[in-house]
Design a protein around this motif. Structure first.
Motif, short mmCIF file in Angstrom:
data_model
loop_
_atom_site.label_atom_id
_atom_site.label_comp_id
_atom_site.label_asym_id
_atom_site.label_seq_id
_atom_site.Cartn_x
_atom_site.Cartn_y
_atom_site.Cartn_z
N UNK A 209 -20.39 20.53 -23.54
CA UNK A 209 -20.02 20.60 -22.13
C UNK A 209 -18.66 19.96 -21.94
N UNK A 210 -17.98 20.40 -20.88
CA UNK A 210 -16.66 19.89 -20.53
C UNK A 210 -16.76 19.35 -19.11
N UNK A 211 -16.42 18.06 -18.94
CA UNK A 211 -16.49 17.42 -17.63
C UNK A 211 -15.09 17.26 -17.06
N UNK A 212 -14.98 17.39 -15.73
CA UNK A 212 -13.66 17.23 -15.13
C UNK A 212 -13.73 17.28 -13.62
N UNK A 213 -12.59 17.57 -13.01
CA UNK A 213 -12.57 17.63 -11.56
C UNK A 213 -12.69 16.26 -10.92
N UNK A 214 -13.23 16.22 -9.71
CA UNK A 214 -13.34 14.98 -8.95
C UNK A 214 -14.80 14.59 -8.78
N UNK A 215 -15.22 13.46 -9.34
CA UNK A 215 -16.60 13.01 -9.12
C UNK A 215 -16.82 12.68 -7.64
N UNK A 216 -18.00 12.98 -7.14
CA UNK A 216 -18.32 12.68 -5.75
C UNK A 216 -19.71 12.06 -5.65
N UNK A 217 -19.88 11.20 -4.67
CA UNK A 217 -21.20 10.71 -4.37
C UNK A 217 -22.05 11.88 -3.86
N UNK A 218 -23.33 11.90 -4.18
CA UNK A 218 -24.16 13.05 -3.80
C UNK A 218 -24.31 13.26 -2.30
N UNK A 219 -24.02 12.22 -1.50
CA UNK A 219 -24.10 12.36 -0.05
C UNK A 219 -22.74 12.65 0.59
N UNK A 220 -21.70 12.78 -0.25
CA UNK A 220 -20.35 13.00 0.28
C UNK A 220 -20.10 14.45 0.64
N UNK A 221 -20.82 15.38 0.01
CA UNK A 221 -20.66 16.81 0.28
C UNK A 221 -22.05 17.44 0.30
N UNK A 222 -22.13 18.61 0.92
CA UNK A 222 -23.36 19.41 0.84
C UNK A 222 -23.31 20.15 -0.49
N UNK A 223 -24.06 19.68 -1.47
CA UNK A 223 -23.96 20.22 -2.81
C UNK A 223 -24.35 21.69 -2.89
N UNK A 224 -25.14 22.16 -1.96
CA UNK A 224 -25.53 23.59 -1.96
C UNK A 224 -24.32 24.49 -1.81
N UNK A 225 -23.27 23.99 -1.12
CA UNK A 225 -22.13 24.83 -0.78
C UNK A 225 -20.93 24.60 -1.69
N UNK A 226 -21.13 23.83 -2.76
CA UNK A 226 -20.04 23.71 -3.75
C UNK A 226 -19.84 25.08 -4.39
N UNK A 227 -18.59 25.54 -4.38
CA UNK A 227 -18.29 26.87 -4.93
C UNK A 227 -17.27 26.76 -6.04
N UNK A 228 -17.17 27.81 -6.82
CA UNK A 228 -16.25 27.78 -7.96
C UNK A 228 -15.70 29.17 -8.25
N UNK A 229 -14.45 29.18 -8.73
CA UNK A 229 -13.78 30.40 -9.20
C UNK A 229 -13.54 30.23 -10.69
N UNK A 230 -14.11 31.13 -11.48
CA UNK A 230 -14.03 31.03 -12.93
C UNK A 230 -13.00 32.01 -13.46
N UNK A 231 -12.01 31.49 -14.20
CA UNK A 231 -10.97 32.32 -14.78
C UNK A 231 -10.95 32.20 -16.30
N UNK A 232 -10.65 33.32 -16.94
CA UNK A 232 -10.39 33.34 -18.37
C UNK A 232 -9.01 33.93 -18.56
#
Length: 261
Positions: free
Chosen positions: A165-188
């Motif tokens: 696994x590769x970890x990155x981005x910005x860590x967030x507290x679980x109550x800081x965002x609605x995790x259901x609505x976290x979205x992502x764009x995957x590029x190759x």
């Protein structure tokens, strides 16, 4: 149920496939009677050997959590596998493609626990309360069992196809965002290949962690503070090859990237 000797032989075969960077015949072709419990016995033997050899366990992965993947495989329950420290990379890593087999990438969120979760009857709220932070992650899948016709029994035996696994981005507290609505764009290689929203993981990515805590409780086990839990993919597995660069944009949570050589 398989015998102890059969489980040992399968674990030997999988270890050889991992060492030689190859694949073995589908286990359910060799052992049509093989059960999910047999498969976890094989996986536990593989994990036990890793620890005995000095590998340090740091968490678990959960797979087959999205409706799309469950329908595609005909499987209605998630599965899980082990994560060792030598499987963990940071964003920007250059990763040797040849160390894996049937290499694919999935988009996920990783939960880093601040306290133990032991089940049973774990709730999403309990998972969120136990989580120190959530961080974007890519899972690298590696299948040491031939792909054609494989079942959940084959996958579980193969440590749920966990490669790294590769970890990155910005860590967030679980109550800081609605995790259901976290979205992502995957590029190759700069071309967009897939998009996803974390609610695809059982309606809430924390629900996968709750499922895992309850599943482990059935075997007298649990999740411990400090462990990293890959909660399940919210995109389809994307095939990658040597020379490919993978970039996943999580918007407010930053990005995760890696290159395969």
């Amino acid at each position: 149920m398989l015998t102890d000797q059969q489980i040992t032989t399968i674990a030997d075969d999988l270890a050889a496939a991992e060492r030689d960077r190859g694949t073995i015949e589908r286990l359910t072709a060799r052992h049509p009677e093989m059960t999910v419990e047999d498969a976890y016995a094989v996986q536990n033997e593989w994990r036990r050997r890793g620890i005995a050899a000095g590998r340090r366990p740091v968490g678990r992965k959960i797979g087959l959590t999205s409706k799309v993947m469950q329908e595609a495989t005909g499987i209605t329950e998630p599965d899980y596998g082990a994560i060792f420290a030598d499987m963990v990379h940071e964003t920007g890593a250059v990763i040797e493609h040849a160390q894996f087999s049937n290499v694919r990438v999935e988009v996920e969120l990783a939960f880093v626990l601040g306290r133990d979760l032991t089940g049973p009857h774990t709730t999403v709220t309990e998972v969120l309360d136990a989580t120190d932070y959530v961080i974007p992650a890519l899972e690298i899948l590696s299948s040491r069992v031939e792909m054609a016709g494989r079942t959940i029994v084959d996958t579980i035996s193969d440590n749920a196809a966990m490669g790294a696994m590769v970890l990155g981005g910005r860590p967030v507290r679980p109550d800081a965002v609605d995790l259901r609505w976290v979205s992502a764009l995957l590029r190759r290689n700069e071309a967009i290949e897939d998009t996803g929203v974390a609610a695809a993981v059982l309606d809430h990515p924390a629900r996968g962690v709750a499922w895992l805590a309850d599943k482990l409780a059935q075997h007298g086990d649990g999740l411990s503070a400090g462990e990293t839990i890959l909660a399940g993919s919210f995109t389809r597995p994307m095939w990658v090859h040597a020379g490919d660069t993978v970039h996943c944009d999580y918007r407010d949570l930053g990005a995760v990237t890696c290159r395969f050589e």
